[in-house]
Write a protein that holds these residues in place. Structure first.
Motif, PDB file in Angstrom:
ATOM      1  N   PHE A 191       0.836  -1.206   0.000  1.00 39.23           N
ATOM      2  CA  PHE A 191       0.000   0.000   0.000  1.00 39.23           C
ATOM      3  C   PHE A 191       0.872   1.258   0.000  1.00 39.23           C
ATOM      4  CE2 PHE A 191       0.861  -1.253   4.316  1.00 39.23           C
ATOM      5  CZ  PHE A 191       1.105  -0.070   4.997  1.00 39.23           C
ATOM      6  N   LYS A 192       0.303   2.328  -0.534  1.00 35.94           N
ATOM      7  CA  LYS A 192       1.020   3.601  -0.591  1.00 35.94           C
ATOM      8  C   LYS A 192       1.075   4.222   0.799  1.00 35.94           C
ATOM      9  CE  LYS A 192      -0.444   4.411  -5.361  1.00 35.94           C
ATOM     10  NZ  LYS A 192      -1.220   5.276  -6.287  1.00 35.94           N
ATOM     11  N   THR A 193       2.254   4.661   1.183  1.00 35.94           N
ATOM     12  CA  THR A 193       2.434   5.196   2.533  1.00 35.94           C
ATOM     13  C   THR A 193       2.476   6.718   2.592  1.00 35.94           C
ATOM     14  OG1 THR A 193       4.826   4.909   2.250  1.00 35.94           O
ATOM     15  CG2 THR A 193       3.629   3.148   3.388  1.00 35.94           C
ATOM     16  N   GLU A 225       9.621   0.037  -3.783  1.00 38.50           N
ATOM     17  CA  GLU A 225      10.081   1.331  -4.284  1.00 38.50           C
ATOM     18  C   GLU A 225       9.195   1.877  -5.402  1.00 38.50           C
ATOM     19  OE1 GLU A 225      12.413   2.828  -2.639  1.00 38.50           O
ATOM     20  OE2 GLU A 225      12.844   1.061  -1.402  1.00 38.50           O
ATOM     21  N   LEU A 226       8.324   1.058  -5.968  1.00 30.14           N
ATOM     22  CA  LEU A 226       7.443   1.526  -7.043  1.00 30.14           C
ATOM     23  C   LEU A 226       6.297   2.381  -6.524  1.00 30.14           C
ATOM     24  CD1 LEU A 226       7.124  -1.663  -9.300  1.00 30.14           C
ATOM     25  CD2 LEU A 226       8.603   0.333  -9.640  1.00 30.14           C
ATOM     26  N   TYR A 227       5.903   2.196  -5.271  1.00 33.80           N
ATOM     27  CA  TYR A 227       4.742   2.918  -4.747  1.00 33.80           C
ATOM     28  C   TYR A 227       5.012   3.574  -3.397  1.00 33.80           C
ATOM     29  CZ  TYR A 227       4.458  -1.600  -2.413  1.00 33.80           C
ATOM     30  OH  TYR A 227       4.763  -2.745  -1.708  1.00 33.80           O
ATOM     31  N   SER A 228       6.158   3.301  -2.804  1.00 29.14           N
ATOM     32  CA  SER A 228       6.538   3.875  -1.520  1.00 29.14           C
ATOM     33  C   SER A 228       8.057   3.823  -1.456  1.00 29.14           C
ATOM     34  CB  SER A 228       5.892   3.069  -0.379  1.00 29.14           C
ATOM     35  OG  SER A 228       6.297   3.556   0.884  1.00 29.14           O
ATOM     36  N   ASN A 229       8.608   3.592  -0.282  1.00 30.82           N
ATOM     37  CA  ASN A 229      10.018   3.238  -0.172  1.00 30.82           C
ATOM     38  C   ASN A 229      10.189   2.394   1.081  1.00 30.82           C
ATOM     39  OD1 ASN A 229      11.171   4.970   2.166  1.00 30.82           O
ATOM     40  ND2 ASN A 229      10.118   6.481   0.883  1.00 30.82           N
ATOM     41  N   PHE A 230      11.237   1.607   1.094  1.00 31.70           N
ATOM     42  CA  PHE A 230      11.407   0.630   2.166  1.00 31.70           C
ATOM     43  C   PHE A 230      11.393   1.275   3.543  1.00 31.70           C
ATOM     44  CE2 PHE A 230      14.015  -1.499   5.281  1.00 31.70           C
ATOM     45  CZ  PHE A 230      13.469  -2.770   5.292  1.00 31.70           C
ATOM     46  N   GLU A 232      10.237   4.138   4.709  1.00 27.67           N
ATOM     47  CA  GLU A 232       8.950   4.703   5.128  1.00 27.67           C
ATOM     48  C   GLU A 232       7.969   3.597   5.507  1.00 27.67           C
ATOM     49  OE1 GLU A 232       5.890   7.029   2.518  1.00 27.67           O
ATOM     50  OE2 GLU A 232       7.318   8.487   3.344  1.00 27.67           O
ATOM     51  N   HIS A 233       7.958   2.532   4.713  1.00 24.35           N
ATOM     52  CA  HIS A 233       7.062   1.401   4.970  1.00 24.35           C
ATOM     53  C   HIS A 233       7.418   0.716   6.292  1.00 24.35           C
ATOM     54  CE1 HIS A 233       4.537  -2.093   4.004  1.00 24.35           C
ATOM     55  NE2 HIS A 233       5.565  -2.854   4.328  1.00 24.35           N
ATOM     56  N   PHE A 234       8.689   0.427   6.477  1.00 29.09           N
ATOM     57  CA  PHE A 234       9.144  -0.276   7.680  1.00 29.09           C
ATOM     58  C   PHE A 234       8.898   0.563   8.932  1.00 29.09           C
ATOM     59  CE2 PHE A 234      12.876  -1.850  10.334  1.00 29.09           C
ATOM     60  CZ  PHE A 234      12.253  -3.034  10.697  1.00 29.09           C
ATOM     61  N   THR A 235       9.216   1.837   8.857  1.00 27.53           N
ATOM     62  CA  THR A 235       9.040   2.721  10.008  1.00 27.53           C
ATOM     63  C   THR A 235       7.569   2.875  10.374  1.00 27.53           C
ATOM     64  OG1 THR A 235      11.056   3.941   9.441  1.00 27.53           O
ATOM     65  CG2 THR A 235       9.480   5.036  10.905  1.00 27.53           C
ATOM     66  N   LEU A 236       6.722   3.023   9.363  1.00 18.53           N
ATOM     67  CA  LEU A 236       5.288   3.159   9.612  1.00 18.53           C
ATOM     68  C   LEU A 236       4.737   1.931  10.335  1.00 18.53           C
ATOM     69  CD1 LEU A 236       2.525   4.569   9.182  1.00 18.53           C
ATOM     70  CD2 LEU A 236       2.399   3.403   6.972  1.00 18.53           C
TER      71      LEU A 236
END
Length: 367
Positions: A191-193, A225-230, A232-236
């Motif tokens: 999902f987009k973050t 990386e196509l819709y978010s980045n690693f 940002e996703h992991f931290t969220l």
């Protein structure tokens, strides 16, 4: 220190594999990624990174992909999900945890998961205790539910929250149905973050509808990386799930049987006047009992009866037996079940005071 098992990652060597879909990813991920790249994204964090579950990459030669991934023989690859087309006579490589047949790609028309060959494939996977990873379009969530419902023992992992982009009522309705299935697991990824409001509402919905034991941390490296980045996703997800060890590691370890299996055998006496009642109970266990057994990392449990004796064989795939047994002991449904079964039993002579079912020692095992 937080332990992390990534339940969904990809790597590829473009000198070996051809991935036609990368043509649409120019300048982003249209290059080779190896295990060093995978480990590097976690290296900046103060965590205990164990590795992850490799997921097939939709290349044009699945045999070549199998050979490449198995040749790596790396401890970072904790389990493998390879590609297969579900059918009655599908090819299943040895040493896999399960298979994936991409349903979200343009070449797959809607309705594939409702075909009889697909259902037959699910039945075969269920018999072999293998996982099916479902990567499908949002519009197919109801179809996925209808197909899985026909194979009650099939273990299915829904990839990327069903590839949701809009949190509308049709999505919620379909996901609630899927959440009702006993062997449906959900990877929290895809999902987009950047839209924090959407991301948090989506995560709140998922956490509210799905049992916590069915939720799996997944990065989707490097496709993230196509819709978010690693990062940002992991931290969220760390913030939202508050570094929950079940979400980030234990659930995946149990599902994919990453830990070595521990075997337990035990014995107890059955009161003669309770034999019929005990057998009736186990012919139709109370609601929630089997689910809790599976949730606590027990992947196989059998009870045998002879005269006034009961013998049990159990296989455990978790990584903290005492912790999981403590979770089970606190479960209201399990407690109610034990109130029915315990009066049917009595300790064997020679059992320790702290033993109900008495442990048995292995004498011989065929190798």
């Amino acid at each position: 220190m937080l332990e992390v098992v990534d339940s969904h990652f990809h790597i590829w060597d473009l000198n070996i594999l051809n991935l036609p879909w990368l043509e649409s990813c120019k300048g982003i991920i249209d290059k080779s990624f190896d295990l060093d790249d995978f480990a590097k994204v976690y290296g900046k964090y103060d965590i205990k990174f164990k590795g992850g579950v490799y997921i097939e990459v939709d290349c044009d030669n699945r045999v070549k992909e199998d050979e490449h991934i198995f040749s790596l023989n790396s401890p970072l690859i904790l389990a493998k999900i390879m590609r297969a087309k579900l059918c009655e006579h599908m090819r299943l490589p040895l040493g896999i945890a399960g298979v994936r047949e991409p349903l979200h790609i343009e070449s797959k028309e809607r309705g594939r998961c409702l075909e009889q060959s697909f259902i037959s494939g699910l039945e075969i996977l269920a018999k072999r205790d293998l996982i099916f990873e479902s990567c499908n379009r949002v519009c197919e969530l109801e179809d996925i539910y209808n197909s899985i419902s026909q194979v009650k023992d099939a273990k299915v992992v829904l990839n990327h929250l069903g590839n949701v982009e809009v949190l509308d009522e049709s999505y919620k309705k379909a996901m609630r149905k899927l959440a009702s299935l006993p062997n449906l697991y959900l990877k929290v990824s895809g999902f987009k973050t950047h839209d924090k409001k959407f991301a948090n509402e989506l995560l709140e919905f998922v956490r509210g509808e799905f049992d916590s034991s069915k939720l799996l941390y997944a990065s989707n490296f490097p496709v993230v990386e196509l819709y978010s980045n690693f990062d940002e996703h992991f931290t969220l997800l760390r913030e939202f799930f508050n570094d929950d060890v079940d979400f980030f590691a234990k659930n995946a370890k149990k599902l994919y049987k990453i830990n070595p299996v521990q075997k337990f055998a035990s014995v107890i006496k059955l009161r003669p006047e309770k034999i019929d009642y005990y057998r009736q109970l186990h012919a139709n266990p109370h609601s929630g009992v089997n689910e809790m057994i599976k949730r606590c990392g027990i992947t196989k449990y059998e009870i045998y009866w002879r005269d006034d004796m009961l013998f049990s064989l159990m296989e455990y795939s978790g990584d903290d037996y005492e912790y999981d047994m403590g979770v089970m002991a606190k479960d209201p449904a399990t407690q109610a079940w034990w109130r029915e079964t315990d009066p049917c039993q009595t300790r064997i002579q020679g059992a320790r005071k702290d033993e109900w079912w008495a442990d048995m020692s292995l004498v011989y095992e065929l190798k």
